[in-house]
Design a protein around this motif. Structure first.
Motif, PDB file in Angstrom:
ATOM      1  N   VAL A 161     -42.368 -86.663   1.965  1.00 15.95           N
ATOM      2  CA  VAL A 161     -43.067 -87.096   3.176  1.00 15.95           C
ATOM      3  C   VAL A 161     -42.374 -86.436   4.365  1.00 15.95           C
ATOM      4  N   ILE A 162     -43.137 -85.711   5.174  1.00 19.01           N
ATOM      5  CA  ILE A 162     -42.544 -85.062   6.346  1.00 19.01           C
ATOM      6  C   ILE A 162     -42.938 -85.856   7.588  1.00 19.01           C
ATOM      7  N   GLY A 163     -41.942 -86.467   8.215  1.00 19.87           N
ATOM      8  CA  GLY A 163     -42.191 -87.268   9.419  1.00 19.87           C
ATOM      9  C   GLY A 163     -42.103 -88.745   9.121  1.00 19.87           C
ATOM     10  N   ALA A 164     -41.281 -89.451   9.899  1.00 18.12           N
ATOM     11  CA  ALA A 164     -41.088 -90.893   9.686  1.00 18.12           C
ATOM     12  C   ALA A 164     -41.734 -91.712  10.795  1.00 18.12           C
ATOM     13  N   ALA A 170     -45.068 -93.433   2.598  1.00 13.32           N
ATOM     14  CA  ALA A 170     -43.835 -93.628   1.822  1.00 13.32           C
ATOM     15  C   ALA A 170     -43.873 -94.973   1.093  1.00 13.32           C
ATOM     16  N   VAL A 171     -44.269 -96.028   1.796  1.00 14.26           N
ATOM     17  CA  VAL A 171     -44.325 -97.363   1.171  1.00 14.26           C
ATOM     18  C   VAL A 171     -45.370 -97.363   0.051  1.00 14.26           C
ATOM     19  N   ALA A 172     -46.557 -96.840   0.360  1.00 18.52           N
ATOM     20  CA  ALA A 172     -47.654 -96.894  -0.627  1.00 18.52           C
ATOM     21  C   ALA A 172     -47.282 -96.129  -1.899  1.00 18.52           C
ATOM     22  N   LEU A 173     -46.699 -94.938  -1.742  1.00 15.54           N
ATOM     23  CA  LEU A 173     -46.376 -94.135  -2.932  1.00 15.54           C
ATOM     24  C   LEU A 173     -45.184 -94.719  -3.688  1.00 15.54           C
ATOM     25  N   ARG A 174     -44.253 -95.292  -2.944  1.00 10.09           N
ATOM     26  CA  ARG A 174     -43.110 -95.930  -3.621  1.00 10.09           C
ATOM     27  C   ARG A 174     -43.613 -97.107  -4.461  1.00 10.09           C
ATOM     28  N   GLN A 175     -44.540 -97.866  -3.886  1.00 11.09           N
ATOM     29  CA  GLN A 175     -45.103 -99.002  -4.632  1.00 11.09           C
ATOM     30  C   GLN A 175     -45.795 -98.546  -5.909  1.00 11.09           C
ATOM     31  N   PHE A 203     -46.615 -84.682   1.831  1.00 11.99           N
ATOM     32  CA  PHE A 203     -47.430 -85.281   2.886  1.00 11.99           C
ATOM     33  C   PHE A 203     -46.899 -84.845   4.245  1.00 11.99           C
ATOM     34  N   ILE A 204     -47.808 -84.455   5.119  1.00 11.49           N
ATOM     35  CA  ILE A 204     -47.411 -84.074   6.482  1.00 11.49           C
ATOM     36  C   ILE A 204     -47.876 -85.147   7.476  1.00 11.49           C
ATOM     37  N   GLY A 205     -46.912 -85.763   8.140  1.00 14.41           N
ATOM     38  CA  GLY A 205     -47.242 -86.758   9.170  1.00 14.41           C
ATOM     39  C   GLY A 205     -46.392 -86.483  10.384  1.00 14.41           C
ATOM     40  N   THR A 206     -46.531 -85.283  10.919  1.00 16.10           N
ATOM     41  CA  THR A 206     -45.599 -84.831  11.965  1.00 16.10           C
ATOM     42  C   THR A 206     -46.064 -85.155  13.385  1.00 16.10           C
ATOM     43  N   GLY A 207     -47.222 -85.781  13.514  1.00 14.51           N
ATOM     44  CA  GLY A 207     -47.649 -86.263  14.826  1.00 14.51           C
ATOM     45  C   GLY A 207     -48.050 -85.182  15.807  1.00 14.51           C
ATOM     46  N   PRO A 209     -52.726 -76.156  -1.389  1.00  8.90           N
ATOM     47  CA  PRO A 209     -52.882 -77.054  -2.536  1.00  8.90           C
ATOM     48  C   PRO A 209     -51.687 -78.000  -2.704  1.00  8.90           C
ATOM     49  N   GLY A 210     -52.000 -79.269  -2.946  1.00  6.70           N
ATOM     50  CA  GLY A 210     -50.948 -80.272  -3.172  1.00  6.70           C
ATOM     51  C   GLY A 210     -50.371 -80.843  -1.892  1.00  6.70           C
ATOM     52  N   VAL A 211     -50.865 -80.381  -0.745  1.00  3.76           N
ATOM     53  CA  VAL A 211     -50.305 -80.827   0.535  1.00  3.76           C
ATOM     54  C   VAL A 211     -51.365 -81.625   1.304  1.00  3.76           C
TER      55      VAL A 211
END
Ligand SMILES: Cc1cc2nc3c(=O)[nH]c(=O)nc-3n(C[C@H](O)[C@H](O)[C@H](O)COP(=O)(O)OP(=O)(O)OC[C@H]3O[C@@H](n4cnc5c(N)ncnc54)[C@H](O)[C@@H]3O)c2cc1C
Length: 414
Positions: free
Chosen positions: A112-115, A123-128, A198-202, A368-370
């Motif tokens: 996961v890129i970006g917190a 992050a939570v969903a995939l960890r679950q 996953f890109i969540g860099t805002g 692909p995959g991103v």
């Protein structure tokens, strides 16, 4: 507490709940209130968190007047139920005790890129779902704009610190001070065995006014200023250009840090920030001047012109109305767009015509995959929108990774 109970008892438990429909993430508000009334507060908290892992944050920073509370039937003749206060009470008091449902480890890794809100939701969903999740964050701490944009007086940082602890306890790994797109590229992550990225860099690049003088030393971009207001000295007199969330936060912060005369200049005749934010800004002492657009900036201040709507409803400047306003600092707050660092480093990623990262209906980028969601794909929006979209994308990433693993297994057995 009394107040919360009084508010909860005012809820009409509508069958066709307009509050829920108006919530971008469709929080089951009547059920939340029913559980509170029945003293099932942990159940209520669990339900809130499973639906929206950033429930505590959303109860503080969503535009409730335009969403749940704005739609409340009680509000037609009087005051709406204080839904946000109830959600805040439940999610805040139970947060540490919430036990999330966890699937067994599946042996696959997700990056996961970006917190920010988008990355944390993924992050939570995939960890679950049993993935080994690593979050890469260019800054020191998690939260994205929740920590480095929204001021402390609206969203206490201690809430984000509690999230960090909780997410670490779930087994999510964090790599702070780590920019993807620098030494490490997305391709490097895929090559190293991450099944998906996953890109969540805002959206952090300030939108420019594109007027003369914008690069002078007396001009600051609100999104940069809010990052760490203590390192700025704005002076006594400040002109804020723009009227959204960031503009209100910058203006109110400037007042809190000692500027005396802070005026927000709005291009049209209304602000885009929530009515509540505008009201609070006024209470704090911020002045508003509508129908003004900046023409150029000088070392002494800013030249503004009057505006009006033309026959097509577009706001245009009225010639010959230019007026100089002397200020120490001009704070520019007219929204943000995504940075292009990742796209430059991984050319398989493409932007759309608005400069946002291009995704398809399933959240898949052109690489692909991103996958991606949040402000980097929608442009500057809100926390709840980033969370809502990310929840969907987490499902798609899960499907994709399981699909890839299935394909690998069947080709190995052939
Ligand atoms: C001043 C301001 C006030 C706001 N107020 C509100 C409000 O009251 N209510 C509301 O709902 N919304 C508000 N918003 C909008 C809201 O904060 C955003 O819509 C939301 O944070 C978007 O979430 P995100 O996860 O997509 O991005 P972000 O929150 O921007 O998070 C992105 C994260 O990615 C990290 N990152 C970027 N590039 C890299 C890289 N290459 N490698 C590793 N990490 C990287 C960043 O450091 C950041 O932590 C506000 C926005 C601003 C600017």
């Amino acid at each position: 507490m009394n107040n919360i109970l009084t508010e909860a008892s005012a809820c009409l438990q509508c069958k066709n709940s307009r509050c829920r429909q108006a919530c971008p993430i469709h929080t089951n508000i009547p059920e939340m209130i029913r559980k509170l009334r029945n003293h099932e507060v942990m159940d209520a908290a669990q339900m809130l968190f499973e639906n929206n892992p950033l429930s505590i944050v959303c109860s503080l920073v969503c535009d409730h007047e335009k969403q749940c509370e704005g739609a409340c039937v009680r509000g037609i003749k009087g005051d709406p139920v204080a839904i946000s206060d109830i959600e805040q009470y439940i999610s805040n008091s139970c947060f540490e005790r919430i036990q999330l449902s966890m699937e067994p480890e599946n042996g696959m890794r997700a990056a996961v890129i970006g917190a920010g809100p988008a990355g944390l939701t993924i992050a939570v969903a995939l960890r679950q779902k049993g993935y080994k999740v690593t979050v890469f964050e260019v800054r020191e701490k998690i939260g994205g704009i929740m920590r480095y944009g929204i001021p402390e007086y609206r969203l206490p940082r201690s809430i984000l610190d509690r999230y960090y602890k909780k997410l670490k306890a779930l087994g999510i790994q964090f790599r702070p001070n780590m920019a993807i797109g620098g030494a490490v590229s997305i391709q490097d992550l895929l090559d190293d065995g991450y099944s998906s990225v996953f890109i969540g860099t805002g959206a952090w690049k300030p939108r420019r006014l594109n007027i003369p003088g914008e690069t002078f030393g007396n001009v600051q971009y609100a999104v940069n200023y809010l990052n760490n207001p203590d390192v700025y000295d704005l002076g006594e007199n400040v002109a804020v250009i723009g009227a959204g969330n960031a503009a209100m936060d910058a203006a109110r912060t400037a007042i809190r840090k000692g500027s005396r005369n802070v005026t927000v200049y709005v291009r049209s005749n209304s602000a885009t920030a929530s009515d509540e934010e505008v009201e609070y800004a006024k209470i704090d002492g911020v002045q508003f001047v509508f129908n003004k657009a900046p023409v150029r900036i000088t070392d002494e201040g800013v030249v503004l012109a009057d505006t009006q709507k033309d026959e097509n409803g577009k706001t245009v400047m009225i010639e010959g109305t230019e007026n100089f306003v002397k200020v120490d600092t001009v704070l520019v707050a007219i929204s943000q767009v995504p940075q292009t660092r990742l796209v430059t480093r991984d050319p398989d990623l493409q932007l759309n015509e608005r400069g946002n990262l291009k995704i398809d209906d399933l959240g898949s980028t052109t690489m692909p995959g991103v996958f991606a969601s949040g402000d980097v794909v929608t442009g500057a929006k809100t926390v709840v929108h980033a969370v809502a979209l990310s929840r969907q994308i987490a499902e798609e990433m899960d499907r994709y990774m399981k699909g890839q693993a299935g394909t690998a297994k069947s080709s190995a057995s052939e």
